[in-house]
Enzyme design. Structure first.
Site, PDB file in Angstrom:
ATOM      1  N   LYS A 186       0.828  -1.206   0.000  1.00  0.00           N
ATOM      2  CA  LYS A 186       0.000   0.000   0.000  1.00  0.00           C
ATOM      3  C   LYS A 186       0.870   1.266   0.000  1.00  0.00           C
ATOM      4  O   LYS A 186       2.096   1.190   0.068  1.00  0.00           O
ATOM      5  CB  LYS A 186      -0.966  -0.042   1.191  1.00  0.00           C
ATOM      6  CG  LYS A 186      -1.907  -1.256   1.151  1.00  0.00           C
ATOM      7  CD  LYS A 186      -3.028  -1.117   0.141  1.00  0.00           C
ATOM      8  CE  LYS A 186      -3.622  -2.415  -0.354  1.00  0.00           C
ATOM      9  NZ  LYS A 186      -4.414  -3.196   0.578  1.00  0.00           N
TER      10      LYS A 186
HETATM   11  C1  LIG Z   1      -5.446  -4.340   0.762  1.00  0.00           C
HETATM   12  C2  LIG Z   1      -6.919  -4.151   0.771  1.00  0.00           C
HETATM   13  C3  LIG Z   1      -7.709  -4.474   1.882  1.00  0.00           C
HETATM   14  C4  LIG Z   1      -7.173  -5.235   3.058  1.00  0.00           C
HETATM   15  O1  LIG Z   1      -6.189  -4.583   3.755  1.00  0.00           O
HETATM   16  P1  LIG Z   1      -5.385  -5.389   4.871  1.00  0.00           P
HETATM   17  O2  LIG Z   1      -4.687  -4.314   5.639  1.00  0.00           O
HETATM   18  O3  LIG Z   1      -4.453  -6.312   4.168  1.00  0.00           O
HETATM   19  O4  LIG Z   1      -6.379  -6.121   5.695  1.00  0.00           O
HETATM   20  C5  LIG Z   1      -9.040  -4.149   1.867  1.00  0.00           C
HETATM   21  N1  LIG Z   1      -9.605  -3.562   0.807  1.00  0.00           N
HETATM   22  C6  LIG Z   1      -8.901  -3.258  -0.300  1.00  0.00           C
HETATM   23  C7  LIG Z   1      -9.583  -2.588  -1.442  1.00  0.00           C
HETATM   24  C8  LIG Z   1      -7.539  -3.558  -0.357  1.00  0.00           C
HETATM   25  O5  LIG Z   1      -6.843  -3.302  -1.475  1.00  0.00           O
END
Ligand SMILES: *Cc1c(COP(=O)(O)O)cnc(C)c1O
Length: 384
Positions: A186
């Site tokens: 991210k």
């Molecule tokens: C990465 C992601 C998540 C989950 O995030 P985590 O921190 O890994 O639980 C949820 N929604 C979207 C759209 C994502 O890309």
């Protein structure tokens, strides 16, 4: 061809993070503690409004706790889109609620706000919009639908740090909660991690209780002042999804760089947008809002000389560049298809756009040469 493989994503950590983690290790306290508290404070400060931040071990658990704390329970329905990662909808399942999908707007890949009201039933309790790639959803419309039908709004902002909507950062709007992700790929990372952001004080208390076994802090504080440091009370069926200080110490470093990260990704996006404008592709939508540019999603047009799967394979084999696809719509996955009895055609925009979507590498560790290599490869493939 590039000698070195260009991965699709790579985290941007350096000596600051190593120093911070080392200091945390040496401090004698590595799990939830001072660093987490500081991370929460700095995160709220970054958003710069009257918001509270609650650190959590993932956005997934953050969304689950936020929905649960807002009263979403067995038999309820939650509206979201199939064009997302599975976690967005799965958290509803764990609460006994049913995700109800609404197709996307093909221009933005975000939920089609004009189709939300048709999906509302007496059981609908919440809307879970996802800011795909880091472009904000039409939040005015979503919030007004929610207020008209008395629904909660929890934003899946896993891609949206930092993103603005009408000059306000995502996280500071009038939703009931906004949840960010610090997963490895991210826009900023703590390895694994997330943040619940809300203006609702009751939800803050609920999330703090639920993220750590249901241990009541109030009781803890009351007794510690009397000196009984060992005393605690379990007051709720809590989870175990607290963030560690090790992770928070990384997060504090990343947060300081977040503005620069966004600037750098925007520069790459601008180069791509310029370089690909004469190609048979649809470029990602962007407007006056700040786009986090977590993802850069190209969509091949019908007149493209190559189809999507072969494009990605060619990028990999002939140019040594990793690409990805965001997202395989949820209704194509066996679990969701069978649970909700869905067919491909049920969400035609999600399906059609998935078939032609390619995510190109876009991250701050990319050098100018890396960006040039991607541009060269994409042009070389599509100019044939
Ligand atoms: C990465 C992601 C998540 C989950 O995030 P985590 O921190 O890994 O639980 C949820 N929604 C979207 C759209 C994502 O890309």
């Amino acid at each position: 061809m590039r000698k070195e493989y260009l991965p699709f994503a790579l985290q941007d950590t350096g000596p600051e993070e190593i120093e911070a983690v080392t200091a945390c290790l040496n401090s004698g306290w590595i799990t939830t503690g001072k660093e987490c508290k500081k991370f929460e404070e700095k995160f709220s400060e970054f958003l710069g409004e009257d918001v509270h931040s609650i650190a959590i071990n993932s956005a997934t658990m953050g969304m689950q706790i936020a929905l649960e704390g807002l009263g979403i329970t067995k038999g309820d329905e939650i509206i979201t889109t199939p064009y997302t990662f599975s976690a967005t909808a799965m958290v509803g399942v764990h609460l006994g609620a049913k995700p109800v999908f609404v197709d996307i707007c093909p221009q933005t890949l975000n939920i089609d706000v004009d189709k939300i009201e048709a999906a509302i039933t007496p059981k609908t309790k919440a809307i879970l919009p996802v800011h795909i790639a880091g472009h904000p959803c039409d939040m005015d419309k979503i919030l007004s639908i929610a207020s008209k039908h008395k629904l909660k709004v929890v934003e899946d902002a896993a891609h949206a740090f930092p993103t603005t909507y009408k000059n306000k950062l995502i996280g500071t709007l009038d939703s009931d909660a906004t949840v960010f992700s610090f997963y490895a790929t991210k826009t900023m990372t703590t390895g694994e991690g997330g943040m619940i952001v809300t203006k609702n004080k009751e939800l803050v208390e609920y999330a703090k209780l639920m993220r750590l076994h249901g241990i009541s802090r109030d009781v803890f504080d009351r007794y510690t002042t009397k000196g009984a440091k060992w005393y605690y009370e379990i007051t709720a069926p809590g989870y175990k999804c607290n963030l560690t200080d090790l992770a928070a110490s990384i997060g504090l470093c990343q947060l300081k760089k977040a503005q620069n990260f966004q600037k750098k990704r925007k520069e790459i996006a601008e180069k791509y947008l310029e370089a690909f404008k004469d190609l048979p592709v649809d470029l990602p939508h962007h407007d006056e809002n700040m786009h986090s540019w977590h993802l850069f999603i190209l969509r091949l047009r019908e007149d493209s000389p190559i189809e999507r799967d072969l494009f990605i394979e060619t990028m990999e084999k002939n140019y040594n560049i990793g690409c990805s696809v965001h997202f395989i719509p949820l209704h194509l996955h066996p679990y969701w298809r069978d649970l909700l009895q869905l067919k491909k055609e049920d969400f035609p925009e999600a399906y059609k756009n998935y078939l032609r979507a390619i995510s190109l590498p876009i991250y701050t560790k990319m050098t100018d040469q890396d960006v040039e290599d991607v541009i060269f490869a994409v042009r070389d493939i599509l100019k044939r």
